[in-house]
Every structure is written in C-alpha cells, then in structure tokens.
Design a protein around this motif. Structure first.
Motif, PDB file in Angstrom:
ATOM      1  N   LYS A 114       0.869  -1.186   0.000  1.00  0.00           N
ATOM      2  CA  LYS A 114       0.000   0.000   0.000  1.00  0.00           C
ATOM      3  C   LYS A 114       0.898   1.226   0.000  1.00  0.00           C
ATOM      4  O   LYS A 114       1.745   1.373   0.880  1.00  0.00           O
ATOM      5  CB  LYS A 114      -0.890   0.025   1.243  1.00  0.00           C
ATOM      6  CG  LYS A 114      -1.867  -1.112   1.327  1.00  0.00           C
ATOM      7  CD  LYS A 114      -2.633  -1.074   2.625  1.00  0.00           C
ATOM      8  CE  LYS A 114      -3.488  -2.335   2.729  1.00  0.00           C
ATOM      9  NZ  LYS A 114      -3.716  -2.722   4.098  1.00  0.00           N
ATOM     10  N   THR A 115       0.701   2.094  -0.978  1.00  0.00           N
ATOM     11  CA  THR A 115       1.489   3.323  -1.081  1.00  0.00           C
ATOM     12  C   THR A 115       0.557   4.516  -1.145  1.00  0.00           C
ATOM     13  O   THR A 115      -0.450   4.490  -1.858  1.00  0.00           O
ATOM     14  CB  THR A 115       2.391   3.288  -2.338  1.00  0.00           C
ATOM     15  OG1 THR A 115       3.267   2.167  -2.257  1.00  0.00           O
ATOM     16  CG2 THR A 115       3.222   4.562  -2.456  1.00  0.00           C
ATOM     17  N   PHE A 116       0.896   5.558  -0.399  1.00  0.00           N
ATOM     18  CA  PHE A 116       0.110   6.795  -0.430  1.00  0.00           C
ATOM     19  C   PHE A 116       1.028   7.962  -0.099  1.00  0.00           C
ATOM     20  O   PHE A 116       2.167   7.768   0.329  1.00  0.00           O
ATOM     21  CB  PHE A 116      -1.070   6.737   0.551  1.00  0.00           C
ATOM     22  CG  PHE A 116      -0.678   6.487   1.982  1.00  0.00           C
ATOM     23  CD1 PHE A 116      -0.386   7.539   2.836  1.00  0.00           C
ATOM     24  CD2 PHE A 116      -0.604   5.185   2.472  1.00  0.00           C
ATOM     25  CE1 PHE A 116      -0.020   7.305   4.150  1.00  0.00           C
ATOM     26  CE2 PHE A 116      -0.241   4.946   3.799  1.00  0.00           C
ATOM     27  CZ  PHE A 116       0.049   6.003   4.640  1.00  0.00           C
ATOM     28  N   SER A 117       0.521   9.160  -0.309  1.00  0.00           N
ATOM     29  CA  SER A 117       1.292  10.344   0.084  1.00  0.00           C
ATOM     30  C   SER A 117       0.383  11.337   0.777  1.00  0.00           C
ATOM     31  O   SER A 117      -0.838  11.294   0.644  1.00  0.00           O
ATOM     32  CB  SER A 117       1.972  10.994  -1.125  1.00  0.00           C
ATOM     33  OG  SER A 117       1.018  11.392  -2.079  1.00  0.00           O
ATOM     34  N   GLU A 118       1.020  12.216   1.534  1.00  0.00           N
ATOM     35  CA  GLU A 118       0.334  13.267   2.267  1.00  0.00           C
ATOM     36  C   GLU A 118       1.029  14.582   1.944  1.00  0.00           C
ATOM     37  O   GLU A 118       2.259  14.616   1.802  1.00  0.00           O
ATOM     38  CB  GLU A 118       0.416  12.976   3.766  1.00  0.00           C
ATOM     39  CG  GLU A 118      -0.334  13.936   4.650  1.00  0.00           C
ATOM     40  CD  GLU A 118      -1.836  13.673   4.671  1.00  0.00           C
ATOM     41  OE1 GLU A 118      -2.555  14.612   5.054  1.00  0.00           O
ATOM     42  OE2 GLU A 118      -2.283  12.576   4.312  1.00  0.00           O
ATOM     43  N   CYS A 119       0.250  15.652   1.818  1.00  0.00           N
ATOM     44  CA  CYS A 119       0.815  16.974   1.549  1.00  0.00           C
ATOM     45  C   CYS A 119       0.341  17.942   2.622  1.00  0.00           C
ATOM     46  O   CYS A 119      -0.847  17.990   2.946  1.00  0.00           O
ATOM     47  CB  CYS A 119       0.372  17.464   0.172  1.00  0.00           C
ATOM     48  SG  CYS A 119       0.962  19.131  -0.206  1.00  0.00           S
ATOM     49  N   THR A 120       1.274  18.695   3.170  1.00  0.00           N
ATOM     50  CA  THR A 120       0.972  19.740   4.150  1.00  0.00           C
ATOM     51  C   THR A 120       1.548  21.046   3.631  1.00  0.00           C
ATOM     52  O   THR A 120       2.681  21.086   3.175  1.00  0.00           O
ATOM     53  CB  THR A 120       1.601  19.403   5.518  1.00  0.00           C
ATOM     54  OG1 THR A 120       1.121  18.133   5.947  1.00  0.00           O
ATOM     55  CG2 THR A 120       1.269  20.459   6.561  1.00  0.00           C
ATOM     56  N   GLU A 121       0.736  22.096   3.693  1.00  0.00           N
ATOM     57  CA  GLU A 121       1.223  23.404   3.255  1.00  0.00           C
ATOM     58  C   GLU A 121       1.777  24.163   4.464  1.00  0.00           C
ATOM     59  O   GLU A 121       1.129  24.231   5.512  1.00  0.00           O
ATOM     60  CB  GLU A 121       0.112  24.209   2.594  1.00  0.00           C
ATOM     61  CG  GLU A 121       0.641  25.509   2.008  1.00  0.00           C
ATOM     62  CD  GLU A 121      -0.267  26.090   0.961  1.00  0.00           C
ATOM     63  OE1 GLU A 121      -0.284  25.566  -0.159  1.00  0.00           O
ATOM     64  OE2 GLU A 121      -0.955  27.068   1.291  1.00  0.00           O
ATOM     65  N   VAL A 122       2.967  24.712   4.293  1.00  0.00           N
ATOM     66  CA  VAL A 122       3.642  25.453   5.357  1.00  0.00           C
ATOM     67  C   VAL A 122       3.858  26.887   4.877  1.00  0.00           C
ATOM     68  O   VAL A 122       4.356  27.098   3.773  1.00  0.00           O
ATOM     69  CB  VAL A 122       5.008  24.816   5.698  1.00  0.00           C
ATOM     70  CG1 VAL A 122       5.718  25.607   6.792  1.00  0.00           C
ATOM     71  CG2 VAL A 122       4.839  23.359   6.110  1.00  0.00           C
ATOM     72  N   THR A 123       3.483  27.850   5.710  1.00  0.00           N
ATOM     73  CA  THR A 123       3.716  29.261   5.386  1.00  0.00           C
ATOM     74  C   THR A 123       4.756  29.802   6.352  1.00  0.00           C
ATOM     75  O   THR A 123       4.646  29.622   7.569  1.00  0.00           O
ATOM     76  CB  THR A 123       2.413  30.084   5.507  1.00  0.00           C
ATOM     77  OG1 THR A 123       1.433  29.513   4.631  1.00  0.00           O
ATOM     78  CG2 THR A 123       2.650  31.542   5.124  1.00  0.00           C
ATOM     79  N   MET A 124       5.775  30.434   5.780  1.00  0.00           N
ATOM     80  CA  MET A 124       6.850  30.997   6.591  1.00  0.00           C
ATOM     81  C   MET A 124       6.563  32.472   6.872  1.00  0.00           C
ATOM     82  O   MET A 124       5.951  33.168   6.060  1.00  0.00           O
ATOM     83  CB  MET A 124       8.179  30.905   5.848  1.00  0.00           C
ATOM     84  CG  MET A 124       8.609  29.489   5.534  1.00  0.00           C
ATOM     85  SD  MET A 124       8.966  28.555   7.004  1.00  0.00           S
ATOM     86  CE  MET A 124      10.608  28.011   6.672  1.00  0.00           C
ATOM     87  N   TYR A 125       7.045  32.944   8.004  1.00  0.00           N
ATOM     88  CA  TYR A 125       7.053  34.376   8.263  1.00  0.00           C
ATOM     89  C   TYR A 125       8.001  35.033   7.274  1.00  0.00           C
ATOM     90  O   TYR A 125       8.876  34.383   6.695  1.00  0.00           O
ATOM     91  CB  TYR A 125       7.563  34.674   9.679  1.00  0.00           C
ATOM     92  CG  TYR A 125       6.500  34.555  10.738  1.00  0.00           C
ATOM     93  CD1 TYR A 125       5.497  35.517  10.861  1.00  0.00           C
ATOM     94  CD2 TYR A 125       6.512  33.488  11.629  1.00  0.00           C
ATOM     95  CE1 TYR A 125       4.525  35.407  11.847  1.00  0.00           C
ATOM     96  CE2 TYR A 125       5.547  33.371  12.613  1.00  0.00           C
ATOM     97  CZ  TYR A 125       4.554  34.341  12.708  1.00  0.00           C
ATOM     98  OH  TYR A 125       3.594  34.234  13.671  1.00  0.00           O
TER      99      TYR A 125
END
Length: 183
Positions: A114-125
């Motif tokens: 089983k293969t999957f991916s996750e994406c998280t958006e990061v905002t920098m100061y």
C-alpha cells in the motif's frame, strides 16, 4: 504487531514510539533515484523502493518506509549543500507558502503493498536575513530538506501550517496508524 521501519530517521522513530507502535529498524540501502518529477509521485516511488528493498529481507513481517521532500512551486528543495545554499532556500521560502510531501509504503505480512502520500502546506514568516543567518548558525538546517526543521529551532520561522504537522516532521502518523490498524 511489530513493524520493520525501513528508515534510520530519528524523527520517524520518535513518531512511531509516540503512537505506541513497536518496531525494529532496518534502513533501506538504495540509491534514491526516480524518473518521477511531481513531488507526490517522487516520494511515493522512493518510499516504495525502500519498502520493497527491506521487505525482501523480512518475509512475513510488516515493513514501513517513507520519504519526505519540501517543494516550492513544484520544485523539490533537497538538503542544502552548505550554509549559503541553506540561506538561498530559506530566503526563497521567506514570507511564502510551500508544500511538504511524505510518501509512505507499507508492505503487510502477506506481501500486499500500500502506497500513499500526504501533503501539508507550510507558510513561513517574512524572515530577515539576520534571522535566517542566526538560524543557520545553529547548524540545524544543514541536514534538513528545505533547510529547516519545524520540530526544532526552525519552528520560529513558521507562521502556520495547513494539514498534518507530523507530516512536516517526517511521517503522517495518524494516516499511517489508520492504514496499519485498518481504522
């Protein structure tokens, strides 16, 4: 259920331990090469390669592998080559959003993959050159994709995230747990 973690990442070890998952470590020894170009596909392919390499040595056991990248404008930012490269990356990310992708592959005891991916958006100061140089002086960014570690001193550079914090650390723990235990 005992897991074979195909990684030597201290962060992944900490996350699995935090969730009470018992595991042993057998890091994959592969050349991390892929023909994929889109970040989600890159991490899925690399995690799959790692998992399959280790699963061959652990028949009948569950193998977990992961790969994490930082992407900005769909371009992957690896680990900085040196302090100037770290400065370039952190300056580019300053005041802007980027994505952190983690690909995960789990090979179950029966050999099902089983293969999957996750994406998280990061905002920098918006970080000043002085703040960036001060962070680089800590040496923390040198071995981190995108030149920062959200779980360490790099946290002060981050304005916010949208998605799974643990994914940015290196493993989308809740999703991995649900796949492992069919929750």
């Amino acid at each position: 259920m005992k897991i074979v973690l195909a990684s030597n990442s201290p962060r992944r070890k900490e996350l699995l331990a935090q969730a009470g998952i018992e595991f042993i470590v057998d890091p994959a020894d592969i050349d991390e090469v892929t023909s994929e170009t889109f970040p989600a596909k890159v991490v899925e392919d690399l995690s799959r390669q790692k998992a399959l390499a280790v699963a061959g040595k652990h028949k009948g056991e569950i193998v977990l592998a992961a790969d994490t990248v930082v992407a900005f404008d769909d371009k992957i930012l690896g680990k900085p080559k040196d302090e100037e490269d770290a400065f370039r990356m952190l300056t580019e990310l300053s005041g802007r959003a980027h994505q952190v992708y983690t690909g995960v592959t789990i090979v179950d005891a029966g050999g099902e993959v089983k293969t999957f991916s996750e994406c998280t958006e990061v905002t920098m100061y918006e970080n000043s050159p002085e703040a960036i140089r001060s962070y680089i002086a800590s040496k923390e960014p040198i071995d981190k994709a995108g030149a920062y570690g959200i779980q360490g001193l790099g946290a002060v550079l981050v304005k916010g995230i949208e998605g799974d914090y643990n994914n940015v650390v290196g493993l989308p723990l809740a999703k991995v747990y649900r796949v492992l235990y069919n929750v």
